[in-house]
Design a protein around this motif. Structure first.
Motif: not given
Length: 589
Positions: A170-177, A179-185, A227-233, A263-268
């Motif tokens: 089994e592979f547990y897909v962390n598609d919520a929480g 890390q996904i918020e960070k992914f979207g940002k 193209f500076e990025m913050p630390e939490d991304v 963000r939702k559109a990008l993650v989707d």
């Protein structure tokens, strides 16, 4: 499915107990309860094929010196008509037993009769086991730790299947929480950078070179950069590439919508691509999962709330300062921990508790095995304590903790791919070395030991490369049989296997017999490295036999035929061990 070593051990225990029974009947020893004794296989074969410490452990109960007890037992042994040829007393009172020649012939016949099933056991008795491994974050590429975890987890599941368990992967897909918020940002920031004036200039400049575009933006991501990025991304170029591909489809249309919608559109868009990529790359690595379990299903079914409510109802959790805490100290942990923050959000461990409750209660697996990085060592007791509080037997969850991998080439630590110049991931690793080498090398050491992966050695076609060495033994037997067939000498249906008396033949056969035991040991210890070691040792013993005991030019045809069948038995056993590891079995090299 026969295990002749185990059968011999059980029979030997009966023989020893019968001898003790005769001594009691003759009143040579007192009638008292006797402790259990061990039967082991001596490392030094001059001490026999089996050794028992019966006399040593019975000395106190029988009030006699161990040596005397051993001699008395030896006198009462009845070996006639058994597989054992003789017994000796050694040292302070060990009993050493030597197998008769017919047992070794039976081993070869057993391998040939069971064929592709040789080595399988009934240890697991069909119990359901779920092996979860890799479960990489779907927000980016899989790293080298995932590569090691994949090889270990997949081969462990295979070992368990061979040992008689019903094992699922089994592979547990962390598609919520979080890390996904960070992914979207991260995606949103890169998308907006592309929509900026500077981004538009680069898109025009590098319209036919996405790699260069991503590289330029990445290089400008540091503090004070364009193209500076913050630390939490997430900063990887894969994020830039997703944003660029999304831009190519949507243009600047999503620039003016709300942050949430953007963000939702990008993650989707990006997340399904990443998950499909994980499945594709793992299939290339010869890993096919039975289940892809998504974390989002736990949230959709509100199972996080359900487990916290259960803990509250059971009095195992409490509220303090607006947060919900688990009474971890009641389960031996140093301090209680938060399940639900005062802002109403659940902590990262709650979905994991719900997920493991689903494994062991809802889906009713007899055992759940997780292959995790060593950095999870503090997380495991927390998870087990929560399961215990929910009424789940925590011993039904076992965790294999895996240490770090150090990649080396020419004795130097390697961090970048030789071909791409980028950080080495599972994909770039498999571009550099054969899949067989990766799967074999990552299983050369038990999971909890740190491992140095020699990239240069992995591509060598020499006996120094362990997977090449094992595969060559298989190919060598195939080549020998082809050469014999060309001369009209085919594999015989039967032969007088009792003619195989050379010490190298006996040693080789003894090792053939040990495969079922090694599979059981690997299953009990969750250690597929026992199988790679077995395969290397078998290859070594075959090469030693082949170089010393001529098959084609044996003293007579009867011995030649016996050696042919022994070689076929070795080939079958090599095939089976390589099948467990899901490694190719070449017939020519």
């Amino acid at each position: 499915m026969s295990d002749l070593i185990n059968s011999a051990s059980l029979r030997l225990r009966e023989i020893i107990m019968d001898a003790l029974g005769r001594l009691v009947a003759e009143e040579a020893v007192p009638t008292v309860p006797l402790p259990s004794f061990n039967i082991e296989i001596p490392a030094d074969k001059s001490h026999g094929d089996f050794a028992a410490n019966t006399a040593m452990v019975c000395a106190k109960a029988l009030r006699m010196p161990p040596r005397k007890i051993a001699e008395m037992i030896c006198e009462k042994l009845v070996l006639e008509g058994t597989i054992f040829e003789k017994a000796e007393v050694a040292g302070p009172g060990f009993l050493n037993f030597f197998l008769g020649r017919s047992w070794f012939s039976d081993v070869v016949r057993n391998v040939l009769e069971e064929g592709e099933n040789y080595g399988k056991t009934e240890l697991g008795k069909g119990k359901k086991v779920l092996v979860e491994f890799v479960s990489a974050n779907p927000t980016g590429p899989m790293h080298i730790g995932n590569a090691r975890g994949g090889a270990i987890g997949d081969c462990l599941a295979s070992v368990l299947q061979w040992a008689g368990y019903h094992a699922e992967r089994e592979f547990y897909v962390n598609d919520a929480g979080n890390q996904i918020e960070k992914f979207g940002k991260s995606l949103e920031l890169r998308y907006l950078q592309l929509c900026s004036d500077k981004g538009q200039q680069l898109i025009a400049q590098y319209k036919d070179d996405t790699d260069k575009l991503c590289s330029v933006i990445y290089e400008g991501s540091g503090e004070g950069g364009e193209f500076e990025m913050p630390e939490d991304v997430y900063l990887g170029t894969d994020i830039i590439e997703h944003a660029k591909n999304f831009y190519d489809i949507n243009g600047k249309a999503m620039e003016s919508v709300s942050e949430q919608e953007r963000r939702k559109a990008l993650v989707d868009y990006a997340l399904p691509i990443n998950i499909a990529g994980l499945e594709r790359d793992l299939k290339k690595y010869r890993i096919v999962y039975d289940n892809w379990f998504r974390e989002s299903t736990i949230h959709a079914k509100n199972e996080t709330k359900l487990v916290v409510d259960k803990l509250m109802e059971a009095g195992k959790a409490y509220e303090q300062d607006g947060a919900v805490w688990f009474k971890a100290t009641e389960y031996g942990l140093d301090k209680d921990f938060v399940l639900k923050r005062s802002n109403g959000l659940y902590t990262y461990i709650v979905p994991d508790i719900a997920y493991h409750y689903d494994k062991l209660v809802t889906r009713n697996f007899d055992k759940a095995i997780n292959v995790l990085g060593a950095d999870h060592h503090g997380y495991v007791p927390r998870l087990k304590a929560a399961l215990n509080a929910l009424g789940v037997d925590e011993t039904k969850l076992d965790v294999v903790l895996m240490q770090m991998v150090r990649l080396v080439r020419n004795g130097e630590t390697v961090k970048l791919s030789k071909r791409s110049g980028k950080a080495i991931t599972l994909v770039t690793l498999l571009d550099e070395i054969p899949i067989d080498a990766a799967r074999f090398f990552f299983n050369l050491r038990e999971a909890n030991s740190q491992f140095e992966f020699d990239l240069g050695l992995a591509i060598e076609k020499t006996s120094q490369n362990p997977v090449y060495y094992v595969q060559y033994a298989h190919a060598r037997i195939c080549s020998m049989l082809r050469a014999l067939a060309e001369e009209g000498i085919n594999v015989p249906e039967s032969a007088d296997l009792d003619l195989l008396t050379d010490p190298r033949e006996i040693e080789l056969i003894r090792h053939l017999a040990s495969l079922p035991k090694e599979i059981d040991l690997a299953a009990k210890s969750y250690d597929p490295a026992k199988i790679t070691k077995y395969a290397i040792d078998l290859a070594t013993l075959f090469h030693r036999f082949y170089d010393a005991c001529s098959v084609k030019n044996a003293e007579n045809e009867q011995l030649r035929d016996a050696r042919i069948l022994l070689s076929v038995a070795v080939r079958q056993t090599l095939r089976n061990t390589l099948e467990i590891l899901n490694i190719d079995r070449p017939e020519k090299m």
